[in-house]
Write a protein that holds these residues in place. Sequence first.
Motif, PDB file in Angstrom:
ATOM      1  N   THR A  69      33.103 -37.226 -17.867  1.00 41.26           N
ATOM      2  CA  THR A  69      33.863 -36.891 -16.661  1.00 41.26           C
ATOM      3  C   THR A  69      33.254 -37.484 -15.393  1.00 41.26           C
ATOM      4  OG1 THR A  69      34.503 -34.776 -17.681  1.00 41.26           O
ATOM      5  CG2 THR A  69      34.757 -34.923 -15.301  1.00 41.26           C
ATOM      6  N   LEU A  70      31.953 -37.729 -15.397  1.00 38.81           N
ATOM      7  CA  LEU A  70      31.238 -38.061 -14.164  1.00 38.81           C
ATOM      8  C   LEU A  70      31.770 -39.306 -13.452  1.00 38.81           C
ATOM      9  CD1 LEU A  70      27.543 -37.267 -15.186  1.00 38.81           C
ATOM     10  CD2 LEU A  70      29.175 -35.825 -13.952  1.00 38.81           C
ATOM     11  N   HIS A  71      32.110 -40.338 -14.201  1.00 39.69           N
ATOM     12  CA  HIS A  71      32.594 -41.552 -13.533  1.00 39.69           C
ATOM     13  C   HIS A  71      33.987 -41.354 -12.962  1.00 39.69           C
ATOM     14  CE1 HIS A  71      34.956 -42.277 -17.163  1.00 39.69           C
ATOM     15  NE2 HIS A  71      35.594 -43.222 -16.515  1.00 39.69           N
ATOM     16  N   GLN A  72      34.811 -40.510 -13.634  1.00 37.59           N
ATOM     17  CA  GLN A  72      36.150 -40.235 -13.107  1.00 37.59           C
ATOM     18  C   GLN A  72      36.053 -39.489 -11.777  1.00 37.59           C
ATOM     19  OE1 GLN A  72      39.298 -41.290 -14.298  1.00 37.59           O
ATOM     20  NE2 GLN A  72      39.656 -40.662 -12.182  1.00 37.59           N
ATOM     21  N   ILE A  73      35.097 -38.555 -11.703  1.00 37.02           N
ATOM     22  CA  ILE A  73      34.858 -37.864 -10.436  1.00 37.02           C
ATOM     23  C   ILE A  73      34.462 -38.883  -9.367  1.00 37.02           C
ATOM     24  CG2 ILE A  73      33.424 -36.161  -9.239  1.00 37.02           C
ATOM     25  CD1 ILE A  73      33.119 -34.691 -11.909  1.00 37.02           C
ATOM     26  N   GLY A  74      33.575 -39.821  -9.738  1.00 37.61           N
ATOM     27  CA  GLY A  74      33.123 -40.840  -8.788  1.00 37.61           C
ATOM     28  C   GLY A  74      34.251 -41.726  -8.286  1.00 37.61           C
ATOM     29  N   LEU A  75      35.151 -42.118  -9.187  1.00 42.43           N
ATOM     30  CA  LEU A  75      36.289 -42.948  -8.783  1.00 42.43           C
ATOM     31  C   LEU A  75      37.185 -42.196  -7.800  1.00 42.43           C
ATOM     32  CD1 LEU A  75      37.231 -44.526 -12.244  1.00 42.43           C
ATOM     33  CD2 LEU A  75      36.227 -45.713 -10.277  1.00 42.43           C
ATOM     34  N   ASP A  76      37.387 -40.886  -8.059  1.00 41.92           N
ATOM     35  CA  ASP A  76      38.214 -40.084  -7.155  1.00 41.92           C
ATOM     36  C   ASP A  76      37.517 -39.861  -5.816  1.00 41.92           C
ATOM     37  OD1 ASP A  76      40.140 -39.956  -9.091  1.00 41.92           O
ATOM     38  OD2 ASP A  76      39.676 -37.923  -9.746  1.00 41.92           O
ATOM     39  N   VAL A  77      36.205 -39.642  -5.857  1.00 42.60           N
ATOM     40  CA  VAL A  77      35.432 -39.468  -4.624  1.00 42.60           C
ATOM     41  C   VAL A  77      35.570 -40.711  -3.742  1.00 42.60           C
ATOM     42  CG1 VAL A  77      33.051 -39.433  -3.741  1.00 42.60           C
ATOM     43  CG2 VAL A  77      33.783 -37.752  -5.440  1.00 42.60           C
ATOM     44  N   ASN A  78      35.532 -41.874  -4.363  1.00 40.23           N
ATOM     45  CA  ASN A  78      35.648 -43.132  -3.616  1.00 40.23           C
ATOM     46  C   ASN A  78      36.992 -43.283  -2.917  1.00 40.23           C
ATOM     47  OD1 ASN A  78      33.558 -44.895  -3.235  1.00 40.23           O
ATOM     48  ND2 ASN A  78      33.700 -45.833  -5.256  1.00 40.23           N
ATOM     49  N   ARG A  79      38.008 -42.546  -3.405  1.00 43.60           N
ATOM     50  CA  ARG A  79      39.353 -42.662  -2.828  1.00 43.60           C
ATOM     51  C   ARG A  79      39.687 -41.522  -1.876  1.00 43.60           C
ATOM     52  NH1 ARG A  79      40.830 -44.479  -8.453  1.00 43.60           N
ATOM     53  NH2 ARG A  79      41.055 -42.295  -9.033  1.00 43.60           N
ATOM     54  N   THR A  80      38.837 -40.524  -1.785  1.00 45.84           N
ATOM     55  CA  THR A  80      39.167 -39.293  -1.059  1.00 45.84           C
ATOM     56  C   THR A  80      38.842 -39.393   0.430  1.00 45.84           C
ATOM     57  OG1 THR A  80      38.735 -37.988  -3.050  1.00 45.84           O
ATOM     58  CG2 THR A  80      38.766 -36.795  -0.958  1.00 45.84           C
ATOM     59  N   ASP A  81      39.856 -39.203   1.258  1.00 44.99           N
ATOM     60  CA  ASP A  81      39.695 -39.141   2.722  1.00 44.99           C
ATOM     61  C   ASP A  81      38.857 -40.292   3.275  1.00 44.99           C
ATOM     62  OD1 ASP A  81      41.231 -36.803   3.037  1.00 44.99           O
ATOM     63  OD2 ASP A  81      39.526 -35.534   2.530  1.00 44.99           O
ATOM     64  N   ARG A  82      39.043 -41.485   2.717  1.00 46.02           N
ATOM     65  CA  ARG A  82      38.219 -42.617   3.136  1.00 46.02           C
ATOM     66  C   ARG A  82      38.550 -43.109   4.539  1.00 46.02           C
ATOM     67  NH1 ARG A  82      34.678 -44.831  -0.229  1.00 46.02           N
ATOM     68  NH2 ARG A  82      33.696 -45.237   1.786  1.00 46.02           N
ATOM     69  N   ALA A  83      39.647 -42.623   5.125  1.00 42.95           N
ATOM     70  CA  ALA A  83      39.957 -42.999   6.510  1.00 42.95           C
ATOM     71  C   ALA A  83      39.041 -42.293   7.502  1.00 42.95           C
ATOM     72  CB  ALA A  83      41.415 -42.678   6.832  1.00 42.95           C
ATOM     73  N   LEU A  84      38.331 -41.262   7.040  1.00 41.49           N
ATOM     74  CA  LEU A  84      37.478 -40.488   7.939  1.00 41.49           C
ATOM     75  C   LEU A  84      36.109 -41.149   8.109  1.00 41.49           C
ATOM     76  CD1 LEU A  84      38.211 -36.838   6.711  1.00 41.49           C
ATOM     77  CD2 LEU A  84      39.254 -38.045   8.632  1.00 41.49           C
ATOM     78  N   VAL A  85      35.624 -41.134   9.333  1.00 37.28           N
ATOM     79  CA  VAL A  85      34.295 -41.673   9.637  1.00 37.28           C
ATOM     80  C   VAL A  85      33.224 -40.947   8.824  1.00 37.28           C
ATOM     81  CG1 VAL A  85      32.554 -41.895  11.473  1.00 37.28           C
ATOM     82  CG2 VAL A  85      34.959 -42.448  11.941  1.00 37.28           C
ATOM     83  N   PHE A  86      33.433 -39.662   8.575  1.00 37.63           N
ATOM     84  CA  PHE A  86      32.484 -38.828   7.837  1.00 37.63           C
ATOM     85  C   PHE A  86      32.078 -39.472   6.525  1.00 37.63           C
ATOM     86  CE2 PHE A  86      31.567 -35.405   4.784  1.00 37.63           C
ATOM     87  CZ  PHE A  86      30.636 -34.645   5.476  1.00 37.63           C
ATOM     88  N   TYR A  87      33.017 -40.111   5.847  1.00 36.78           N
ATOM     89  CA  TYR A  87      32.736 -40.676   4.528  1.00 36.78           C
ATOM     90  C   TYR A  87      32.246 -42.119   4.577  1.00 36.78           C
ATOM     91  CZ  TYR A  87      34.381 -36.524   2.166  1.00 36.78           C
ATOM     92  OH  TYR A  87      34.496 -35.239   1.713  1.00 36.78           O
TER      93      TYR A  87
END
Length: 436
Positions: free
Chosen positions: A172-190
Amino acid sequence: MWGGAAEPADSYYQVRPECTDVPKTRFRIKPGKTLSVRKWQSVFVQEGSLDIGKTLRRIRRGGIHPSIRGEVWEFLLGCYDPMSTFQEREQIRQRRRLQYASWKEECKQMFPVIGSGRFMTAPVISENGQPNYDPLVLQEINLGTNSNGSDFFKELTSRGPLDKKVTQWLLTLHQIGLDVNRTDRALVFYEKKENLSKLWDILSIYAWIDNDVGYCQGMSDLCSPMIILLEDEADAFWCFERLMRRLRGNFRSTGRSVGVEAQLTHLSSITQIVDPKLHQHLDKLGGGDYLFAIRMLMVQFRREFSFCDSLYLWEMMWALEYDPDLFYVYEAHQCGSEKTEGLKGKPKSIKQCGKYERQNMRNGGKSAEGPLPISVFLVASVLKDKSYKLMTEARGLDDVVKILNDMTGNLDAKKTCSGAIKIHKRYLRKVISMFL
Protein backbone atom coordinates in the motif's frame (compact mmCIF):
# COMPACT_ATOMS: atom_id res chain seq x y z
CA MET A 1 -15.19 44.88 15.23
CA TRP A 2 -18.92 44.22 14.71
CA GLY A 3 -20.03 45.31 11.26
CA GLY A 4 -16.45 45.72 10.02
CA ALA A 5 -15.35 44.81 6.52
CA ALA A 6 -15.14 41.12 5.65
CA GLU A 7 -11.56 39.85 5.36
CA PRO A 8 -10.42 37.37 2.66
CA ALA A 9 -9.06 34.10 4.07
CA ASP A 10 -6.79 33.19 1.14
CA SER A 11 -3.66 34.44 2.92
CA TYR A 12 -3.96 31.57 5.42
CA TYR A 13 -3.81 28.93 2.65
CA GLN A 14 -1.49 30.45 0.07
CA VAL A 15 -1.65 29.16 -3.50
CA ARG A 16 1.45 28.84 -5.67
CA PRO A 17 1.50 31.76 -8.14
CA GLU A 18 1.81 29.50 -11.19
CA CYS A 19 -1.48 27.73 -10.30
CA THR A 20 -3.91 30.07 -12.05
CA ASP A 21 -6.81 27.64 -12.50
CA VAL A 22 -7.56 27.22 -8.77
CA PRO A 23 -11.20 28.01 -7.85
CA LYS A 24 -11.74 31.38 -6.18
CA THR A 25 -12.53 31.33 -2.47
CA ARG A 26 -15.92 32.66 -1.42
CA PHE A 27 -15.41 32.35 2.34
CA ARG A 28 -14.80 35.65 4.11
CA ILE A 29 -13.89 36.30 7.75
CA LYS A 30 -16.87 38.39 8.88
CA PRO A 31 -16.61 40.35 12.15
CA GLY A 32 -19.61 39.56 14.35
CA LYS A 33 -20.40 36.34 12.47
CA THR A 34 -17.22 34.25 12.12
CA LEU A 35 -16.09 32.52 15.32
CA SER A 36 -13.13 34.72 16.31
CA VAL A 37 -10.25 34.05 18.69
CA ARG A 38 -11.89 36.33 21.29
CA LYS A 39 -15.31 34.68 20.99
CA TRP A 40 -13.74 31.22 21.15
CA GLN A 41 -11.82 32.04 24.31
CA SER A 42 -14.92 33.56 25.92
CA VAL A 43 -16.96 30.31 25.73
CA PHE A 44 -14.64 28.53 28.19
CA VAL A 45 -15.26 28.66 31.93
CA GLN A 46 -12.32 28.83 34.33
CA GLU A 47 -11.79 25.05 34.61
CA GLY A 48 -11.97 24.57 30.84
CA SER A 49 -15.45 23.33 29.89
CA LEU A 50 -17.20 25.27 27.13
CA ASP A 51 -20.65 26.22 25.93
CA ILE A 52 -20.70 24.08 22.80
CA GLY A 53 -24.25 25.12 21.85
CA LYS A 54 -23.26 28.77 21.52
CA THR A 55 -20.17 27.76 19.55
CA LEU A 56 -22.22 25.69 17.09
CA ARG A 57 -24.55 28.60 16.40
CA ARG A 58 -21.61 30.93 15.73
CA ILE A 59 -20.02 28.43 13.32
CA ARG A 60 -23.28 28.09 11.40
CA ARG A 61 -23.47 31.87 11.05
CA GLY A 62 -19.98 32.50 9.72
CA GLY A 63 -17.55 29.60 10.08
CA ILE A 64 -14.33 29.56 12.10
CA HIS A 65 -11.40 31.96 11.96
CA PRO A 66 -8.48 30.11 10.27
CA SER A 67 -6.11 30.81 13.19
CA ILE A 68 -8.20 28.66 15.59
CA ARG A 69 -9.75 26.25 13.10
CA GLY A 70 -7.61 23.27 14.16
CA GLU A 71 -8.38 23.44 17.88
CA VAL A 72 -12.11 23.98 17.26
CA TRP A 73 -12.19 21.03 14.87
CA GLU A 74 -10.85 18.80 17.66
CA PHE A 75 -14.12 19.39 19.51
CA LEU A 76 -16.37 19.15 16.44
CA LEU A 77 -14.84 15.79 15.51
CA GLY A 78 -15.26 14.34 19.00
CA CYS A 79 -11.59 14.34 20.05
CA TYR A 80 -12.63 15.98 23.33
CA ASP A 81 -15.70 16.24 25.53
CA PRO A 82 -16.84 19.91 25.68
CA MET A 83 -17.53 19.42 29.41
CA SER A 84 -13.95 18.32 30.13
CA THR A 85 -11.42 20.51 31.92
CA PHE A 86 -8.15 21.89 30.54
CA GLN A 87 -6.27 19.37 32.67
CA GLU A 88 -8.34 16.40 31.48
CA ARG A 89 -7.83 17.34 27.83
CA GLU A 90 -4.08 17.73 28.31
CA GLN A 91 -3.91 14.26 29.85
CA ILE A 92 -5.83 12.81 26.89
CA ARG A 93 -3.62 14.71 24.44
CA GLN A 94 -0.39 13.37 25.99
CA ARG A 95 -1.77 9.82 26.13
CA ARG A 96 -2.71 9.96 22.44
CA ARG A 97 0.65 11.41 21.45
CA LEU A 98 2.38 8.51 23.18
CA GLN A 99 0.08 6.03 21.45
CA TYR A 100 0.81 7.58 18.07
CA ALA A 101 4.57 7.56 18.75
CA SER A 102 4.32 3.85 19.64
CA TRP A 103 2.49 3.02 16.39
CA LYS A 104 4.95 5.11 14.40
CA GLU A 105 7.91 3.30 15.93
CA GLU A 106 6.25 -0.06 15.20
CA CYS A 107 5.84 0.95 11.53
CA LYS A 108 9.38 2.33 11.38
CA GLN A 109 10.77 -1.00 12.58
CA MET A 110 9.04 -2.68 9.64
CA PHE A 111 9.92 0.01 7.10
CA PRO A 112 12.55 2.64 8.06
CA VAL A 113 11.38 5.28 5.56
CA ILE A 114 8.55 6.01 8.03
CA GLY A 115 9.50 9.14 9.98
CA SER A 116 12.58 9.81 7.83
CA GLY A 117 11.25 12.91 6.07
CA ARG A 118 10.94 10.93 2.83
CA PHE A 119 8.16 8.88 1.24
CA MET A 120 7.67 6.13 -1.35
CA THR A 121 6.11 6.39 -4.81
CA ALA A 122 7.42 3.07 -6.22
CA PRO A 123 6.28 -0.43 -5.16
CA VAL A 124 8.44 -1.80 -2.35
CA ILE A 125 7.60 -5.46 -2.97
CA SER A 126 5.73 -7.57 -5.51
CA GLU A 127 2.31 -9.13 -4.94
CA ASN A 128 3.97 -12.35 -3.75
CA GLY A 129 6.14 -10.46 -1.25
CA GLN A 130 9.42 -10.42 -3.20
CA PRO A 131 11.65 -7.32 -2.91
CA ASN A 132 11.58 -4.84 -5.79
CA TYR A 133 15.19 -3.96 -6.63
CA ASP A 134 14.21 -1.29 -9.15
CA PRO A 135 16.73 1.64 -8.95
CA LEU A 136 13.91 4.09 -8.13
CA VAL A 137 12.85 1.97 -5.16
CA LEU A 138 16.43 1.69 -3.89
CA GLN A 139 16.87 5.44 -4.29
CA GLU A 140 13.72 6.22 -2.33
CA ILE A 141 14.61 3.79 0.45
CA ASN A 142 18.16 5.20 0.74
CA LEU A 143 18.10 7.10 4.03
CA GLY A 144 21.45 8.80 3.60
CA THR A 145 23.09 6.55 6.19
CA ASN A 146 25.62 3.76 5.79
CA SER A 147 22.77 1.42 4.89
CA ASN A 148 20.93 1.44 1.56
CA GLY A 149 17.86 -0.11 -0.04
CA SER A 150 19.66 -3.39 -0.76
CA ASP A 151 20.62 -3.71 2.90
CA PHE A 152 17.01 -3.17 3.90
CA PHE A 153 15.79 -5.93 1.58
CA LYS A 154 18.46 -8.33 2.86
CA GLU A 155 17.29 -7.69 6.41
CA LEU A 156 13.64 -8.00 5.36
CA THR A 157 14.08 -11.35 3.58
CA SER A 158 16.20 -12.71 6.45
CA ARG A 159 13.04 -12.74 8.59
CA GLY A 160 11.49 -15.43 6.41
CA PRO A 161 8.10 -15.23 4.63
CA LEU A 162 6.30 -11.96 5.36
CA ASP A 163 3.12 -11.95 7.41
CA LYS A 164 0.02 -11.37 5.24
CA LYS A 165 -0.81 -8.09 7.03
CA VAL A 166 2.76 -6.80 6.62
CA THR A 167 2.76 -7.74 2.92
CA GLN A 168 -0.51 -5.93 2.31
CA TRP A 169 0.74 -2.86 4.18
CA LEU A 170 4.02 -2.71 2.25
CA LEU A 171 2.09 -3.04 -1.00
CA THR A 172 0.00 0.00 0.00
CA LEU A 173 2.85 2.40 0.79
CA HIS A 174 3.67 3.46 -2.76
CA GLN A 175 -0.01 4.01 -3.60
CA ILE A 176 -0.24 6.35 -0.61
CA GLY A 177 2.87 8.14 -1.90
CA LEU A 178 1.42 8.58 -5.39
CA ASP A 179 -1.77 10.06 -3.90
CA VAL A 180 0.21 12.31 -1.55
CA ASN A 181 2.09 13.68 -4.57
CA ARG A 182 -1.24 14.68 -6.14
CA THR A 183 -2.96 16.10 -3.05
CA ASP A 184 -3.46 19.88 -2.76
CA ARG A 185 -0.29 20.52 -4.76
CA ALA A 186 -1.50 24.03 -5.63
CA LEU A 187 -0.83 25.03 -2.02
CA VAL A 188 2.48 26.60 -1.03
CA PHE A 189 2.38 24.41 2.10
CA TYR A 190 3.18 21.32 0.04
CA GLU A 191 6.22 22.82 -1.63
CA LYS A 192 8.08 21.56 1.45
CA LYS A 193 8.89 17.87 1.19
CA GLU A 194 8.66 17.44 4.98
CA ASN A 195 4.95 18.30 4.79
CA LEU A 196 4.37 15.71 2.05
CA SER A 197 6.27 13.22 4.20
CA LYS A 198 4.15 14.04 7.24
CA LEU A 199 0.99 13.36 5.23
CA TRP A 200 2.46 10.07 3.99
CA ASP A 201 3.48 9.04 7.53
CA ILE A 202 0.01 9.65 8.97
CA LEU A 203 -1.76 7.79 6.17
CA SER A 204 0.73 4.89 6.31
CA ILE A 205 0.31 4.52 10.08
CA TYR A 206 -3.47 4.70 9.77
CA ALA A 207 -3.35 2.00 7.08
CA TRP A 208 -1.45 -0.22 9.51
CA ILE A 209 -3.83 0.17 12.47
CA ASP A 210 -7.12 -0.02 10.52
CA ASN A 211 -7.27 -3.73 9.82
CA ASP A 212 -10.67 -3.53 8.15
CA VAL A 213 -10.26 -0.65 5.67
CA GLY A 214 -6.55 0.16 5.55
CA TYR A 215 -5.87 2.83 2.95
CA CYS A 216 -8.10 3.79 0.02
CA GLN A 217 -7.80 6.48 -2.61
CA GLY A 218 -9.44 9.69 -1.41
CA MET A 219 -8.19 9.48 2.18
CA SER A 220 -5.32 11.84 1.38
CA ASP A 221 -7.88 14.54 0.51
CA LEU A 222 -9.50 14.03 3.90
CA CYS A 223 -6.23 14.02 5.85
CA SER A 224 -4.48 16.93 4.15
CA PRO A 225 -6.37 19.74 5.98
CA MET A 226 -5.52 18.18 9.33
CA ILE A 227 -1.76 18.52 8.96
CA ILE A 228 -2.14 22.07 7.64
CA LEU A 229 -4.29 23.13 10.61
CA LEU A 230 -2.57 21.21 13.42
CA GLU A 231 1.16 21.61 13.85
CA ASP A 232 1.70 18.49 15.96
CA GLU A 233 1.68 15.37 13.78
CA ALA A 234 0.03 13.21 16.45
CA ASP A 235 -2.80 15.73 16.97
CA ALA A 236 -3.35 15.83 13.19
CA PHE A 237 -3.44 12.02 13.12
CA TRP A 238 -6.13 11.82 15.81
CA CYS A 239 -8.29 14.42 14.06
CA PHE A 240 -8.04 12.36 10.88
CA GLU A 241 -8.78 9.16 12.81
CA ARG A 242 -11.93 10.75 14.26
CA LEU A 243 -13.04 11.91 10.82
CA MET A 244 -12.53 8.38 9.52
CA ARG A 245 -14.81 7.08 12.28
CA ARG A 246 -17.58 8.93 10.44
CA LEU A 247 -16.50 8.04 6.93
CA ARG A 248 -14.72 4.69 6.99
CA GLY A 249 -17.95 2.87 6.15
CA ASN A 250 -17.87 4.62 2.76
CA PHE A 251 -14.51 2.99 1.99
CA ARG A 252 -15.34 -0.49 3.24
CA SER A 253 -15.44 -2.95 0.35
CA THR A 254 -16.96 -6.44 0.29
CA GLY A 255 -15.63 -7.32 -3.14
CA ARG A 256 -19.06 -6.90 -4.66
CA SER A 257 -19.84 -3.39 -3.44
CA VAL A 258 -18.39 -0.34 -1.71
CA GLY A 259 -19.95 1.01 1.48
CA VAL A 260 -20.85 4.36 -0.06
CA GLU A 261 -23.33 2.63 -2.36
CA ALA A 262 -25.83 2.42 0.52
CA GLN A 263 -25.76 6.22 0.74
CA LEU A 264 -26.31 6.46 -3.02
CA THR A 265 -29.43 4.31 -2.58
CA HIS A 266 -30.69 6.75 0.06
CA LEU A 267 -29.83 9.67 -2.22
CA SER A 268 -32.03 8.11 -4.90
CA SER A 269 -34.92 7.83 -2.42
CA ILE A 270 -34.46 11.43 -1.26
CA THR A 271 -34.40 12.80 -4.82
CA GLN A 272 -37.55 10.85 -5.66
CA ILE A 273 -39.29 12.70 -2.82
CA VAL A 274 -37.93 16.24 -3.29
CA ASP A 275 -37.66 16.31 -7.10
CA PRO A 276 -39.37 13.30 -8.71
CA LYS A 277 -39.08 14.72 -12.26
CA LEU A 278 -35.33 15.09 -11.90
CA HIS A 279 -35.05 11.53 -10.59
CA GLN A 280 -37.07 10.21 -13.54
CA HIS A 281 -34.83 12.14 -15.94
CA LEU A 282 -31.63 10.83 -14.36
CA ASP A 283 -33.02 7.30 -14.30
CA LYS A 284 -33.90 7.55 -18.00
CA LEU A 285 -30.31 8.58 -18.73
CA GLY A 286 -29.04 5.50 -16.88
CA GLY A 287 -28.06 7.43 -13.76
CA GLY A 288 -30.66 6.03 -11.38
CA ASP A 289 -27.88 4.43 -9.32
CA TYR A 290 -26.40 7.94 -8.72
CA LEU A 291 -22.84 6.68 -9.16
CA PHE A 292 -22.00 10.08 -10.69
CA ALA A 293 -22.27 11.50 -7.14
CA ILE A 294 -19.84 9.05 -5.54
CA ARG A 295 -16.90 11.49 -5.47
CA MET A 296 -18.86 14.12 -3.56
CA LEU A 297 -19.60 11.63 -0.79
CA MET A 298 -16.20 9.91 -0.70
CA VAL A 299 -14.07 13.04 -0.31
CA GLN A 300 -16.78 15.27 1.17
CA PHE A 301 -16.92 17.86 -1.63
CA ARG A 302 -13.17 18.57 -1.63
CA ARG A 303 -13.20 18.73 -5.46
CA GLU A 304 -16.38 20.84 -5.75
CA PHE A 305 -15.10 23.73 -3.60
CA SER A 306 -11.85 25.65 -3.26
CA PHE A 307 -9.60 24.41 -0.45
CA CYS A 308 -10.70 27.15 1.95
CA ASP A 309 -14.40 26.81 1.06
CA SER A 310 -14.31 23.04 1.56
CA LEU A 311 -13.02 23.60 5.12
CA TYR A 312 -15.85 26.08 5.70
CA LEU A 313 -18.36 23.54 4.38
CA TRP A 314 -16.94 20.75 6.58
CA GLU A 315 -17.13 22.77 9.80
CA MET A 316 -20.72 23.81 9.04
CA MET A 317 -21.62 20.17 8.36
CA TRP A 318 -20.04 19.03 11.62
CA ALA A 319 -21.67 21.85 13.56
CA LEU A 320 -25.08 20.86 12.16
CA GLU A 321 -24.51 17.15 12.89
CA TYR A 322 -22.84 17.67 16.26
CA ASP A 323 -23.69 15.16 19.00
CA PRO A 324 -22.03 15.78 22.40
CA ASP A 325 -21.95 12.01 22.96
CA LEU A 326 -19.42 11.58 20.14
CA PHE A 327 -16.43 11.66 22.46
CA TYR A 328 -17.82 8.89 24.66
CA VAL A 329 -18.90 6.76 21.69
CA TYR A 330 -15.40 6.94 20.20
CA GLU A 331 -13.61 6.40 23.50
CA ALA A 332 -15.77 3.38 24.31
CA HIS A 333 -14.95 1.88 20.91
CA GLN A 334 -11.25 2.47 21.44
CA CYS A 335 -11.12 1.20 25.03
CA GLY A 336 -13.28 -1.85 24.45
CA SER A 337 -16.64 -2.53 26.06
CA GLU A 338 -15.13 -3.99 29.21
CA LYS A 339 -13.32 -0.70 29.95
CA THR A 340 -16.12 1.76 29.26
CA GLU A 341 -17.61 1.85 32.75
CA GLY A 342 -17.54 5.41 34.03
CA LEU A 343 -16.76 7.00 30.68
CA LYS A 344 -20.27 8.33 30.11
CA GLY A 345 -20.77 11.99 30.95
CA LYS A 346 -23.93 13.82 31.92
CA PRO A 347 -27.10 13.24 29.86
CA LYS A 348 -26.93 15.46 26.81
CA SER A 349 -29.16 18.48 26.36
CA ILE A 350 -30.80 19.08 23.01
CA LYS A 351 -29.30 22.58 23.16
CA GLN A 352 -25.82 21.05 22.92
CA CYS A 353 -26.68 19.31 19.65
CA GLY A 354 -26.40 20.63 16.12
CA LYS A 355 -29.52 21.64 14.22
CA TYR A 356 -29.47 18.54 12.00
CA GLU A 357 -29.02 16.27 15.02
CA ARG A 358 -31.92 18.01 16.79
CA GLN A 359 -34.19 17.37 13.81
CA ASN A 360 -33.31 13.68 13.96
CA MET A 361 -33.93 13.54 17.72
CA ARG A 362 -37.33 15.23 17.44
CA ASN A 363 -38.56 13.36 14.38
CA GLY A 364 -37.12 9.90 14.87
CA GLY A 365 -34.58 10.31 12.07
CA LYS A 366 -32.25 7.74 13.63
CA SER A 367 -32.53 4.14 12.46
CA ALA A 368 -30.81 1.06 13.83
CA GLU A 369 -27.90 1.92 11.53
CA GLY A 370 -27.81 5.49 12.83
CA PRO A 371 -28.91 8.68 11.06
CA LEU A 372 -28.10 9.38 7.45
CA PRO A 373 -25.07 11.70 7.25
CA ILE A 374 -25.87 15.28 6.25
CA SER A 375 -23.56 14.86 3.24
CA VAL A 376 -26.28 12.81 1.50
CA PHE A 377 -28.68 15.74 1.84
CA LEU A 378 -25.95 18.12 0.70
CA VAL A 379 -25.67 16.18 -2.57
CA ALA A 380 -29.48 16.27 -2.86
CA SER A 381 -29.32 20.05 -2.30
CA VAL A 382 -26.74 20.45 -5.08
CA LEU A 383 -28.83 18.33 -7.48
CA LYS A 384 -31.96 20.31 -6.60
CA ASP A 385 -30.10 23.57 -7.25
CA LYS A 386 -28.89 22.29 -10.64
CA SER A 387 -32.20 20.60 -11.48
CA TYR A 388 -33.23 22.92 -14.32
CA LYS A 389 -29.82 22.70 -16.01
CA LEU A 390 -29.74 18.91 -15.64
CA MET A 391 -33.29 18.58 -16.99
CA THR A 392 -32.78 20.84 -20.02
CA GLU A 393 -29.15 20.17 -20.99
CA ALA A 394 -28.29 16.60 -19.94
CA ARG A 395 -28.86 14.14 -22.78
CA GLY A 396 -26.61 11.44 -21.36
CA LEU A 397 -24.56 10.58 -18.27
CA ASP A 398 -21.53 12.36 -19.71
CA ASP A 399 -23.57 15.57 -19.72
CA VAL A 400 -24.58 15.01 -16.08
CA VAL A 401 -20.94 14.57 -15.06
CA LYS A 402 -19.88 17.65 -17.06
CA ILE A 403 -22.59 19.85 -15.50
CA LEU A 404 -21.59 18.74 -12.00
CA ASN A 405 -17.88 19.21 -12.75
CA ASP A 406 -18.50 22.70 -14.13
CA MET A 407 -19.94 23.83 -10.79
CA THR A 408 -16.49 23.56 -9.12
CA GLY A 409 -15.82 26.85 -7.38
CA ASN A 410 -19.32 28.13 -8.17
CA LEU A 411 -21.16 26.68 -5.18
CA ASP A 412 -22.07 28.60 -2.04
CA ALA A 413 -21.27 26.47 1.01
CA LYS A 414 -23.75 28.19 3.34
CA LYS A 415 -26.57 28.06 0.77
CA THR A 416 -25.86 24.39 0.13
CA CYS A 417 -26.06 23.60 3.87
CA SER A 418 -29.32 25.57 4.24
CA GLY A 419 -30.78 23.66 1.30
CA ALA A 420 -29.70 20.35 2.86
CA ILE A 421 -31.46 21.19 6.15
CA LYS A 422 -34.69 22.06 4.30
CA ILE A 423 -34.57 18.84 2.26
CA HIS A 424 -33.82 16.82 5.41
CA LYS A 425 -36.85 18.32 7.17
CA ARG A 426 -39.07 17.61 4.18
CA TYR A 427 -37.72 14.08 3.89
CA LEU A 428 -38.41 13.33 7.57
CA ARG A 429 -41.99 14.61 7.24
CA LYS A 430 -42.56 12.38 4.22
CA VAL A 431 -41.05 9.31 5.92
CA ILE A 432 -43.11 9.90 9.09
CA SER A 433 -46.34 10.35 7.09
CA MET A 434 -45.75 6.99 5.37
CA PHE A 435 -45.94 5.24 8.75
CA LEU A 436 -49.06 7.05 10.01
